[in-house]
Design an enzyme around this catalytic site. Structure first.
Site, mmCIF file in Angstrom:
data_model
loop_
_atom_site.group_PDB
_atom_site.id
_atom_site.type_symbol
_atom_site.label_atom_id
_atom_site.label_comp_id
_atom_site.label_asym_id
_atom_site.label_seq_id
_atom_site.Cartn_x
_atom_site.Cartn_y
_atom_site.Cartn_z
ATOM 1 N N HIS A 1 26.220 22.832 -12.777
ATOM 2 C CA HIS A 1 26.061 22.266 -14.018
ATOM 3 C C HIS A 1 26.147 23.101 -15.231
ATOM 4 O O HIS A 1 26.378 22.607 -16.165
ATOM 5 C CB HIS A 1 25.242 20.852 -14.267
ATOM 6 C CG HIS A 1 25.147 19.860 -14.416
ATOM 7 N ND1 HIS A 1 25.615 18.848 -14.557
ATOM 8 C CD2 HIS A 1 26.989 19.403 -16.383
ATOM 9 C CE1 HIS A 1 25.791 17.632 -15.886
ATOM 10 N NE2 HIS A 1 26.193 17.940 -16.764
ATOM 11 N N TYR B 1 22.758 12.780 -13.881
ATOM 12 C CA TYR B 1 23.308 11.613 -13.739
ATOM 13 C C TYR B 1 23.009 10.201 -13.289
ATOM 14 O O TYR B 1 23.079 9.314 -13.606
ATOM 15 C CB TYR B 1 25.041 11.113 -13.869
ATOM 16 C CG TYR B 1 25.315 12.186 -14.868
ATOM 17 C CD1 TYR B 1 24.648 12.634 -16.402
ATOM 18 C CD2 TYR B 1 26.667 13.120 -15.067
ATOM 19 C CE1 TYR B 1 25.807 13.710 -16.958
ATOM 20 C CE2 TYR B 1 27.503 12.940 -16.248
ATOM 21 C CZ TYR B 1 26.538 14.228 -16.393
ATOM 22 O OH TYR B 1 27.008 14.694 -17.811
#
Length: 284
Positions: free
Chosen positions: A109, A54
């Site tokens: 992730h 992010y």
């Protein structure tokens, strides 16, 4: 603040610094992201969930420093995505950006980078187990792993993932239900991001409409109803908002009991109107 019963104490709910607070360009610190995290901490969140991909770990680090909350009172999660071929380096970079000596939870992730880079999942998980041994992380887990991905990992693992973090709300329940049941059978805690997607991305849909119809029955908000629905399924909800009042609502989501009939109806409507927002491979 609720605490998940299994494994290391995981505060519930978590504040997700994810796609809604994605940093699109490198450079100066984004004060909007910093202030959102500070507001979440001020409202009472102690579990902050972020990720390498992010691009906002530095902002989270600034917020943690400025908020001046003792590190021992916080639960910080981050994830590795792009750098699965060098997890020790990725971990150290995340720690540097966050300004902390350790992570409470560190996740792979997604399994997709392993397939793309032709790296065995077992190799990545071994690096996570090694990281756990260094003390730089206090628990390790995965995110967006399907049942076959988990089965592959578990073949050679010596440590079971503490968590599998997935998109979770009524409109992905059809695909998520067997995965949640598999995880729970293995002692893996399930965390759910995007729990409010039916309200945000399908506001006129049947799930959102039914959720809103329950507000007067329970005297709570539609937000609290969907968070409670996720938690009723044994899933830790991860939510994001920039509004302080909404943050307080989220923290108070467990103040009532959803009737089983309403829990079941939300699940049924979700199955009938499947709509996934993230990680499309989870439907494969």
């Amino acid at each position: 603040m609720l605490i998940a019963a299994m494994g290391p104490k995981i505060p519930v709910p978590a504040y997700g610094v994810g796609t809604a607070l994605f940093k699109k360009e490198k450079g100066e610190i984004n004060r909007t992201i910093v202030d959102s995290v500070k507001n979440a901490l001020a409202a009472g969140f102690i579990h902050i969930d972020c990720a390498e991909v992010y691009g906002n770990e530095e902002e989270v680090g600034v917020a943690l420093k400025e908020a001046n909350v003792p590190r021992s009172k916080l639960f910080i999660t981050s994830k590795v995505m792009h750098n699965v071929d060098n997890i020790p380096e990725a971990l150290n970079e995340s720690l540097r950006k966050l300004g902390t000596d350790y992570l409470d939870l560190y996740l792979l992730h997604s399994p997709i980078p392993f397939y793309e880079k032709k790296i065995p999942i077992s190799e990545g998980w071994k690096a996570m187990e090694t990281a756990l041994g260094t003390g730089l992380v206090h628990s390790v887990g995965v995110s967006n792993f399907r049942i076959p991905d988990l089965e592959e990992l578990l073949k050679t693992s010596t440590i079971t993932p503490r968590v599998n973090q997935i998109e979770f709300h009524p409109q992905v329940y059809k695909a998520a239900k067997p995965l949640v049941e598999f995880c729970q059978s293995k002692g893996i805690i399930v965390e759910g991001y995007g729990p409010l997607s039916p309200l945000v991305r399908d506001a006129q849909g049947p799930v959102a409409e039914f959720t809103k119809s329950l507000e007067s029955k329970y005297h709570v908000s539609d937000t609290q109803i969907l968070l409670k629905w996720a938690y009723s399924k044994g899933v830790i909800p991860i939510t994001t908002t920039s509004k302080i009042e909404r943050m307080k609502e989220c923290l108070n989501f467990d103040s009532f009991t959803l009737d089983k009939a309403d829990i079941d109806e939300l699940g049924t409507l979700g199955v009938q109107h499947h709509k996934r927002t993230f990680m499309k491979h989870m439907d494969e």
